[in-house]
Design a protein around this motif. Structure first.
Motif, mmCIF file in Angstrom:
data_model
loop_
_atom_site.group_PDB
_atom_site.id
_atom_site.type_symbol
_atom_site.label_atom_id
_atom_site.label_comp_id
_atom_site.label_asym_id
_atom_site.label_seq_id
_atom_site.Cartn_x
_atom_site.Cartn_y
_atom_site.Cartn_z
ATOM 1 N N ILE A 43 0.825 -1.387 0.130
ATOM 2 C CA ILE A 43 -0.073 -0.178 0.127
ATOM 3 C C ILE A 43 0.784 1.241 0.109
ATOM 4 O O ILE A 43 0.569 2.333 -0.728
ATOM 5 C CB ILE A 43 -1.022 -0.139 1.156
ATOM 6 C CG1 ILE A 43 -2.160 -1.005 0.858
ATOM 7 C CG2 ILE A 43 -1.575 1.350 1.441
ATOM 8 C CD1 ILE A 43 -2.790 -1.495 2.366
ATOM 9 N N SER A 51 -7.336 -0.545 -4.755
ATOM 10 C CA SER A 51 -7.371 -1.836 -4.050
ATOM 11 C C SER A 51 -7.679 -2.835 -5.315
ATOM 12 O O SER A 51 -7.295 -4.173 -5.252
ATOM 13 C CB SER A 51 -8.529 -1.965 -2.908
ATOM 14 O OG SER A 51 -9.726 -1.600 -3.449
ATOM 15 N N TYR A 54 -4.547 -3.856 -7.125
ATOM 16 C CA TYR A 54 -3.892 -4.642 -6.124
ATOM 17 C C TYR A 54 -4.306 -6.326 -5.932
ATOM 18 O O TYR A 54 -3.621 -7.193 -6.224
ATOM 19 C CB TYR A 54 -3.708 -3.850 -4.848
ATOM 20 C CG TYR A 54 -3.008 -5.061 -3.553
ATOM 21 C CD1 TYR A 54 -1.739 -4.977 -3.737
ATOM 22 C CD2 TYR A 54 -3.501 -5.326 -2.547
ATOM 23 C CE1 TYR A 54 -0.948 -5.727 -2.647
ATOM 24 C CE2 TYR A 54 -2.946 -6.165 -1.801
ATOM 25 C CZ TYR A 54 -1.570 -6.123 -1.756
ATOM 26 O OH TYR A 54 -0.838 -6.960 -0.839
ATOM 27 N N ASN A 95 -5.783 3.308 4.555
ATOM 28 C CA ASN A 95 -6.529 2.746 3.418
ATOM 29 C C ASN A 95 -6.549 1.177 3.667
ATOM 30 O O ASN A 95 -7.259 0.141 3.175
ATOM 31 C CB ASN A 95 -6.001 2.849 1.933
ATOM 32 C CG ASN A 95 -6.295 4.379 1.707
ATOM 33 O OD1 ASN A 95 -7.297 4.822 2.059
ATOM 34 N ND2 ASN A 95 -5.328 4.860 0.719
ATOM 35 N N TRP A 99 -8.534 -1.869 1.910
ATOM 36 C CA TRP A 99 -7.856 -3.089 1.138
ATOM 37 C C TRP A 99 -8.074 -4.392 1.505
ATOM 38 O O TRP A 99 -8.218 -5.206 0.907
ATOM 39 C CB TRP A 99 -6.365 -2.495 0.765
ATOM 40 C CG TRP A 99 -6.202 -1.256 0.016
ATOM 41 C CD1 TRP A 99 -6.842 -0.297 -0.100
ATOM 42 C CD2 TRP A 99 -5.107 -1.204 -0.807
ATOM 43 N NE1 TRP A 99 -6.501 0.576 -0.775
ATOM 44 C CE2 TRP A 99 -5.365 0.194 -1.446
ATOM 45 C CE3 TRP A 99 -4.166 -2.107 -1.529
ATOM 46 C CZ2 TRP A 99 -4.370 0.583 -2.625
ATOM 47 C CZ3 TRP A 99 -3.355 -1.410 -2.481
ATOM 48 C CH2 TRP A 99 -3.513 -0.329 -3.064
#
Length: 157
Positions: A43, A51, A54, A95, A99
């Motif tokens: 992150i 997200s 990712y 975040n 996430w």
């Protein structure tokens, strides 16, 4: 200190990008279980802007593991949160809850065992180092217990 160092492929600063680099070593071990815990470094470095980006890359890495180790159980730990004063170093760590929830959802959708260890931050807030990023050694048995409990709930021995 309670894991065989030859079976640990986690190093400070690692991200999911390291999974592919370590694939041959992991495959050579042919483990019954692989536990993944990534996210904090991922992150903060900013390669993934969302997200969703990712999660796409994380799931691709897991798929590589599944292809190379079809009999191996893969366990994904929730992304353990950072705490103040860590946010001064990277506000992106705020975040983490979002996430981690996205990661949990993706694992559920893809049949991957997810160990939600978020409660540890509530139960053991004093076990983070003063930097708010790393953990004191006393934290790891609690984290291991969370991972084992998740595996036992799914019938993994």
């Amino acid at each position: 200190e309670f894991l065989d160092p030859n079976r640990v492929f986690a190093y400070a600063g690692d991200t999911i990008l390291k999974i592919e680099e370590q694939m041959d070593q992991v495959v050579a071990l042919n483990p019954s279980t692989v536990i993944l815990c990534y996210g904090l470094n991922d992150i903060s470095i900013g390669i993934w802007k969302t997200s969703e980006e990712y999660i796409t890359d994380y799931m691709a890495a897991i798929e590589q593991l599944r292809t190379n180790l079809p009999e191996t159980t893969i366990v994904v730990s929730s992304i353990l949160p950072a705490k103040d004063p860590a946010f001064k170093k990277s506000a992106k760590w705020r975040n983490i809850p979002e996430w981690s929830k996205a990661l949990e959802k993706a694992c559920q959708e893809n049949g991957i065992l997810f160990a939600n260890c978020d409660q540890l931050a509530v139960d053991y807030p004093n076990l983070w180092d003063p930097d708010g990023i790393h953990f004191r050694k006393e934290f790891y048995p609690y984290w291991a217990s969370c991972l084992v409990a998740a595996m036992l709930m799914e019938g993994v021995e």
